[in-house]
Design a protein around this motif. Structure first.
Motif, PDB file in Angstrom:
ATOM      1  N   ALA A  18       0.920  -1.314  -0.085  1.00 43.89           N
ATOM      2  CA  ALA A  18       0.063   0.002  -0.054  1.00 43.89           C
ATOM      3  C   ALA A  18       0.763   1.183   0.216  1.00 43.89           C
ATOM      4  O   ALA A  18       0.384   2.329  -0.366  1.00 43.89           O
ATOM      5  N   ALA A  19       2.142   1.195   0.474  1.00 44.86           N
ATOM      6  CA  ALA A  19       2.750   2.282   0.766  1.00 44.86           C
ATOM      7  C   ALA A  19       3.612   2.790  -0.779  1.00 44.86           C
ATOM      8  O   ALA A  19       4.151   3.788  -0.673  1.00 44.86           O
ATOM      9  N   GLU A  20       3.711   1.480  -1.565  1.00 45.94           N
ATOM     10  CA  GLU A  20       4.509   2.023  -2.663  1.00 45.94           C
ATOM     11  C   GLU A  20       3.756   2.508  -3.949  1.00 45.94           C
ATOM     12  O   GLU A  20       2.514   2.142  -3.800  1.00 45.94           O
ATOM     13  N   ASP A  21       4.270   3.238  -4.766  1.00 47.55           N
ATOM     14  CA  ASP A  21       3.762   3.512  -5.991  1.00 47.55           C
ATOM     15  C   ASP A  21       4.031   2.420  -7.044  1.00 47.55           C
ATOM     16  O   ASP A  21       5.369   2.337  -7.148  1.00 47.55           O
ATOM     17  N   PRO A  22       3.027   1.729  -7.539  1.00 47.61           N
ATOM     18  CA  PRO A  22       3.090   0.988  -8.516  1.00 47.61           C
ATOM     19  C   PRO A  22       3.856   1.291  -9.468  1.00 47.61           C
ATOM     20  O   PRO A  22       4.766   0.618 -10.159  1.00 47.61           O
ATOM     21  N   ALA A  23       4.033   2.619  -9.965  1.00 44.70           N
ATOM     22  CA  ALA A  23       4.622   3.208 -11.161  1.00 44.70           C
ATOM     23  C   ALA A  23       6.097   3.036 -10.879  1.00 44.70           C
ATOM     24  O   ALA A  23       6.947   3.175 -12.169  1.00 44.70           O
ATOM     25  N   GLU A  24       6.561   3.001  -9.606  1.00 43.00           N
ATOM     26  CA  GLU A  24       7.876   2.934  -9.403  1.00 43.00           C
ATOM     27  C   GLU A  24       8.449   1.680  -9.251  1.00 43.00           C
ATOM     28  O   GLU A  24       9.786   1.635  -8.945  1.00 43.00           O
ATOM     29  N   ILE A  25       7.633   0.774  -9.530  1.00 38.96           N
ATOM     30  CA  ILE A  25       8.052  -0.804  -9.073  1.00 38.96           C
ATOM     31  C   ILE A  25       8.382  -1.243 -10.558  1.00 38.96           C
ATOM     32  O   ILE A  25       7.408  -1.328 -11.418  1.00 38.96           O
ATOM     33  N   ARG A  27       7.736  -4.369 -12.992  1.00 35.39           N
ATOM     34  CA  ARG A  27       6.641  -5.345 -13.192  1.00 35.39           C
ATOM     35  C   ARG A  27       7.275  -6.714 -12.585  1.00 35.39           C
ATOM     36  O   ARG A  27       6.148  -7.427 -11.909  1.00 35.39           O
ATOM     37  N   LEU A  28       8.426  -7.061 -12.751  1.00 35.82           N
ATOM     38  CA  LEU A  28       8.808  -8.411 -12.069  1.00 35.82           C
ATOM     39  C   LEU A  28       8.707  -8.305 -10.555  1.00 35.82           C
ATOM     40  O   LEU A  28       8.275  -9.331  -9.907  1.00 35.82           O
ATOM     41  N   GLN A  29       9.119  -7.237  -9.875  1.00 36.02           N
ATOM     42  CA  GLN A  29       9.141  -6.994  -8.646  1.00 36.02           C
ATOM     43  C   GLN A  29       7.805  -6.926  -8.056  1.00 36.02           C
ATOM     44  O   GLN A  29       7.229  -7.505  -7.086  1.00 36.02           O
ATOM     45  N   LEU A  30       6.764  -6.230  -8.760  1.00 30.66           N
ATOM     46  CA  LEU A  30       5.456  -6.224  -8.348  1.00 30.66           C
ATOM     47  C   LEU A  30       4.835  -7.667  -8.389  1.00 30.66           C
ATOM     48  O   LEU A  30       3.928  -8.048  -7.440  1.00 30.66           O
ATOM     49  N   ALA A  31       4.871  -8.337  -9.366  1.00 26.78           N
ATOM     50  CA  ALA A  31       4.627  -9.641  -9.591  1.00 26.78           C
ATOM     51  C   ALA A  31       5.218 -10.457  -8.316  1.00 26.78           C
ATOM     52  O   ALA A  31       4.276 -11.138  -7.901  1.00 26.78           O
ATOM     53  N   GLU A  32       6.345 -10.386  -8.168  1.00 26.46           N
ATOM     54  CA  GLU A  32       6.984 -11.166  -6.920  1.00 26.46           C
ATOM     55  C   GLU A  32       6.167 -10.880  -5.364  1.00 26.46           C
ATOM     56  O   GLU A  32       5.828 -11.767  -4.795  1.00 26.46           O
ATOM     57  N   GLN A  33       6.083  -9.613  -5.245  1.00 28.47           N
ATOM     58  CA  GLN A  33       5.380  -9.199  -4.211  1.00 28.47           C
ATOM     59  C   GLN A  33       3.962  -9.600  -4.020  1.00 28.47           C
ATOM     60  O   GLN A  33       3.243 -10.032  -2.994  1.00 28.47           O
ATOM     61  N   LEU A  34       3.131  -9.516  -5.078  1.00 33.46           N
ATOM     62  CA  LEU A  34       1.848 -10.008  -5.172  1.00 33.46           C
ATOM     63  C   LEU A  34       1.764 -11.546  -5.008  1.00 33.46           C
ATOM     64  O   LEU A  34       1.051 -12.206  -4.516  1.00 33.46           O
ATOM     65  N   ILE A  35       2.516 -12.270  -5.646  1.00 30.13           N
ATOM     66  CA  ILE A  35       2.701 -13.914  -5.332  1.00 30.13           C
ATOM     67  C   ILE A  35       3.066 -14.257  -3.969  1.00 30.13           C
ATOM     68  O   ILE A  35       2.392 -14.928  -3.391  1.00 30.13           O
ATOM     69  N   GLU A  36       3.976 -13.279  -3.356  1.00 32.21           N
ATOM     70  CA  GLU A  36       4.113 -13.571  -1.818  1.00 32.21           C
ATOM     71  C   GLU A  36       2.930 -13.279  -1.045  1.00 32.21           C
ATOM     72  O   GLU A  36       2.590 -13.918  -0.291  1.00 32.21           O
ATOM     73  N   LEU A  37       2.194 -12.139  -1.432  1.00 34.20           N
ATOM     74  CA  LEU A  37       0.992 -11.819  -0.660  1.00 34.20           C
ATOM     75  C   LEU A  37       0.134 -12.843  -0.731  1.00 34.20           C
ATOM     76  O   LEU A  37      -0.654 -13.379   0.194  1.00 34.20           O
ATOM     77  N   HIS A  38      -0.152 -13.368  -2.119  1.00 38.66           N
ATOM     78  CA  HIS A  38      -1.223 -14.661  -2.398  1.00 38.66           C
ATOM     79  C   HIS A  38      -0.779 -15.770  -1.228  1.00 38.66           C
ATOM     80  O   HIS A  38      -1.557 -16.296  -0.842  1.00 38.66           O
ATOM     81  N   TRP A  39       0.620 -16.170  -1.355  1.00 39.05           N
ATOM     82  CA  TRP A  39       0.975 -17.324  -0.514  1.00 39.05           C
ATOM     83  C   TRP A  39       0.628 -17.060   0.991  1.00 39.05           C
ATOM     84  O   TRP A  39       0.219 -17.945   1.561  1.00 39.05           O
TER      85      TRP A  39
END
Length: 59
Positions: A18-25, A27-39
Motif C-alpha cells: 500500500a505504501a509503494e507507488d506501483p509506477a515506481e516498481i 513489473r517483475l518486482q510487483l509480480a513477486e510481491q503479489l505472489i508472496e502476498l497470495h501465498w
C-alpha cells in the motif's frame, strides 16, 4: 507457523504494498510481491480452516 505471526506477516505485506507507488516498481518486482502476498493469504486461510475444523469436531 503460529496464528499471530501469520497475521503480522500478512499485515506487513499489505502495508508494504500500500505504501509503494506501483509506477515506481518494476513489473517483475510487483509480480513477486503479489505472489508472496497470495501465498501468505493462502497460509492464513489454511490456518483458519484448521482452527475452524478443530472447533467443530471438538463440540
Amino acid at each position: 507457523m503460529e496464528w499471530g505471526r501469520a497475521m503480522r506477516e500478512l499485515s506487513t505485506a499489505i502495508d508494504h504494498l500500500a505504501a509503494e507507488d506501483p509506477a515506481e516498481i518494476s513489473r517483475l518486482q510487483l509480480a513477486e510481491q503479489l505472489i508472496e502476498l497470495h501465498w501468505q493469504m493462502a497460509r492464513l486461510q489454511a490456518q483458519i480452516a484448521r482452527r475452524t475444523s478443530v472447533r467443530i469436531h471438538g463440540l
